[in-house]
Structures are given as structure tokens and as C-alpha cells.
Design a protein around this motif. Structure first.
Motif, PDB file in Angstrom:
ATOM      1  N   GLY A  33       0.832  -1.246   0.041  1.00 39.35           N
ATOM      2  CA  GLY A  33      -0.186   0.035   0.079  1.00 39.35           C
ATOM      3  C   GLY A  33       0.743   1.413  -0.004  1.00 39.35           C
ATOM      4  O   GLY A  33       0.307   2.289  -0.241  1.00 39.35           O
ATOM      5  N   ASP A  34       2.095   1.266   0.283  1.00 37.22           N
ATOM      6  CA  ASP A  34       2.834   2.318   0.009  1.00 37.22           C
ATOM      7  C   ASP A  34       3.365   2.705  -1.318  1.00 37.22           C
ATOM      8  O   ASP A  34       4.087   3.773  -1.624  1.00 37.22           O
ATOM      9  CB  ASP A  34       4.257   2.112   0.879  1.00 37.22           C
ATOM     10  CG  ASP A  34       3.781   1.961   2.320  1.00 37.22           C
ATOM     11  OD1 ASP A  34       4.751   1.066   3.009  1.00 37.22           O
ATOM     12  OD2 ASP A  34       3.123   2.388   2.940  1.00 37.22           O
ATOM     13  N   SER A  35       3.018   1.875  -2.085  1.00 33.81           N
ATOM     14  CA  SER A  35       3.463   2.069  -3.794  1.00 33.81           C
ATOM     15  C   SER A  35       2.637   3.329  -4.134  1.00 33.81           C
ATOM     16  O   SER A  35       1.220   3.512  -4.016  1.00 33.81           O
ATOM     17  CB  SER A  35       3.101   0.904  -4.429  1.00 33.81           C
ATOM     18  OG  SER A  35       3.809  -0.187  -4.268  1.00 33.81           O
ATOM     19  N   ALA A  36       3.431   4.333  -4.524  1.00 35.77           N
ATOM     20  CA  ALA A  36       2.841   5.601  -4.936  1.00 35.77           C
ATOM     21  C   ALA A  36       4.028   6.450  -5.435  1.00 35.77           C
ATOM     22  O   ALA A  36       5.150   5.995  -5.173  1.00 35.77           O
ATOM     23  CB  ALA A  36       2.278   6.331  -3.703  1.00 35.77           C
ATOM     24  N   VAL A  37       3.531   7.678  -5.581  1.00 34.00           N
ATOM     25  CA  VAL A  37       4.523   8.746  -5.933  1.00 34.00           C
ATOM     26  C   VAL A  37       4.608   9.575  -4.685  1.00 34.00           C
ATOM     27  O   VAL A  37       3.434   9.903  -4.265  1.00 34.00           O
ATOM     28  CB  VAL A  37       4.144   9.522  -7.310  1.00 34.00           C
ATOM     29  CG1 VAL A  37       5.341  10.791  -7.392  1.00 34.00           C
ATOM     30  CG2 VAL A  37       4.285   8.670  -8.411  1.00 34.00           C
ATOM     31  N   TYR A  38       5.826  10.049  -4.301  1.00 33.97           N
ATOM     32  CA  TYR A  38       5.993  10.744  -3.235  1.00 33.97           C
ATOM     33  C   TYR A  38       6.782  12.581  -3.643  1.00 33.97           C
ATOM     34  O   TYR A  38       7.540  12.342  -4.485  1.00 33.97           O
ATOM     35  CB  TYR A  38       6.968   9.764  -2.149  1.00 33.97           C
ATOM     36  CG  TYR A  38       6.328   8.771  -1.617  1.00 33.97           C
ATOM     37  CD1 TYR A  38       6.298   7.568  -2.409  1.00 33.97           C
ATOM     38  CD2 TYR A  38       5.618   9.007  -0.213  1.00 33.97           C
ATOM     39  CE1 TYR A  38       5.626   6.403  -1.703  1.00 33.97           C
ATOM     40  CE2 TYR A  38       5.024   7.784   0.379  1.00 33.97           C
ATOM     41  CZ  TYR A  38       5.050   6.600  -0.409  1.00 33.97           C
ATOM     42  OH  TYR A  38       4.442   5.696   0.249  1.00 33.97           O
TER      43      TYR A  38
END
Lengths: 111, 114
Positions: free
Chosen positions: A83-88
Motif C-alpha cells: 500500500g505504500d506504492s505511490a509517487v512521493y
């Protein structure tokens, strides 16, 4: 104008490992820094922030480190989850001014 | 915190046409910001929408291309005029916390121009 940048455009980590996302900023007058997470199809969401009078701040599984000497900001995510997969994005501003956003790092969590 | 709703969430438009994006905030705010996020890119500030006065545009953005309305303290619109494929982006409205606080964002409007 001045801008905030990131060292790595993409980062892949194994599930359960720690992630470190880096950011360089250029405005020495900035006094507030923030990390946003943007998932696909959504607007940026607040993760954690830090003021310039601090060098470390911890949240739930996340830690932000600020090094004003070299104008560097990092986001550490412990025990990275799918669930941490994302753009930061990192962003900085001086009090009362607009945020300046970095180019973003795409975090991919491998199973 | 502030809850921000944007409409539409996405649209596919013909080149040469215009699209108006709406942004509704659940509380009264002095300033609202409009950002553009081109594919695979970061957020770039287009303009600041001020209630009761003209919007303030950032370098590279002009009123004729991106007219903005701010009729009250909870609502703003951004129009993307005479669209070309280069305008394909996500457009986001934002409300700041002018203290030491975060900026709140809507979910964005994904625009594709064909």
C-alpha cells in the motif's frame, strides 16, 4: 524561481524492507517542509511535515530527516508495504508563501 | 482540515474547445490555488484565486488561457481554453493552511485532449 528536486525518480524495494526517499531543496529561507503521497487517480495526501527548527520527526512508520546545512530532506518508510506504492513528493515553503514541489519519486514495492 | 471536491474527475475533450473545472471547499478560505500536473511530472502552480479580486498568475500562465473565477469563499473554477493535446494533464485545486500546516488537495481532474 527556486525549486525542490529529488535525487531518484524511481525506487523499488522489497516488501518489508525500509525505504528512503531523498529530496534536495534550494531555498535557504524555507522554514517548513512536507512530504506528500500521491496514489493513482488521487490528489496528494499529507504524510508528514517538519519545521526548520527540527532535524527529525517521526510518525507512524515514517520518519522525516532535515539537514539544513546541505539543504536535504529525506523520508524513511519502515517495513514498506504494498500500500505504500505511490509517487512521493517533497515540498517546501517559507511562511506565508506557496509550496514548491519536487519532481516526485515513484516507489514500487516488490512482493 | 478541509475537504475539497473537484468536478469533473476526468474528461476527454476535442482540441480547440474549453473545459471548466469546479472546485468546492467545505469551509470558507481566503485563497485557493490551482496546479497543473503534466504526465509523470510534479505539481506546477498555475495561479492563486483570490476572492473579490483578479487571480494572480505564475510565470508561463496567462489569464486568456486559464481564466479563473472566485465568486465566493468556498468555490472557484478554472477554465482551460482553446485546448491542445499539450494541455492534457491533471489539474488540482488546493487550499493552504497559512500557518505551519499542510496544503489540502482535491482529487484532481484528469484532462485528455484529443
Amino acid at each position: 524561481g527556486e525549486s525542490v528536486g529529488l535525487h531518484l525518480p524511481t525506487l523499488s524495494v522489497q516488501e518489508g524492507d525500509n525505504s528512503i526517499i531523498n529530496c534536495a531543496y534550494s531555498n535557504s529561507a524555507s522554514d517548513y517542509f512536507i512530504w506528500y503521497k500521491q496514489e493513482s487517480g488521487k490528489g496528494p495526501q499529507f504524510i508528514i511535515d517538519i519545521r526548520s527548527n527540527m532535524d527529525k520527526r517521526q510518525g507512524q512508520r515514517v520518519t522525516v530527516l532535515l539537514n539544513k546545512t546541505v539543504k536535504h530532506l529525506s523520508l524513511q518508510i519502515a517495513a514498506t508495504q504494498p500500500g505504500d506504492s505511490a509517487v512521493y513528493f517533497c515540498a517546501d515553503r517559507r511562511y506565508g508563501q506557496n509550496f514548491v514541489f519536487g519532481p516526485g519519486t515513484r516507489l514500487s514495492v516488490l512482493p | 482540515s478541509a475537504v475539497i471536491s473537484q468536478k469533473p474527475s476526468r474528461d476527454i475533450c476535442q482540441r480547440g474547445t474549453s473545459l471548466t473545472i469546479q472546485c468546492q471547499v467545505d469551509s470558507q478560505v481566503t485563497m485557493m490555488f490551482w496546479y497543473r500536473q503534466q504526465p509523470g511530472q510534479s505539481l506546477t502552480l498555475i495561479a492563486t484565486a483570490n476572492q473579490g479580486s483578479e487571480a494572480t498568475y505564475e510565470s508561463g500562465f496567462v489569464i486568456d488561457k486559464f481564466p479563473i473565477s472566485r465568486p465566493n469563499l468556498t468555490f472557484s473554477t478554472l477554465t482551460v481554453s482553446n485546448m491542445s493535446p499539450e494541455d492534457s494533464s491533471i489539474y488540482l485545486c488546493s487550499v493552504p493552511d497559512w500557518g505551519y500546516g499542510e496544503a489540502f488537495f482535491g482529487q484532481g481532474t484528469r484532462l485528455t485532449v484529443v
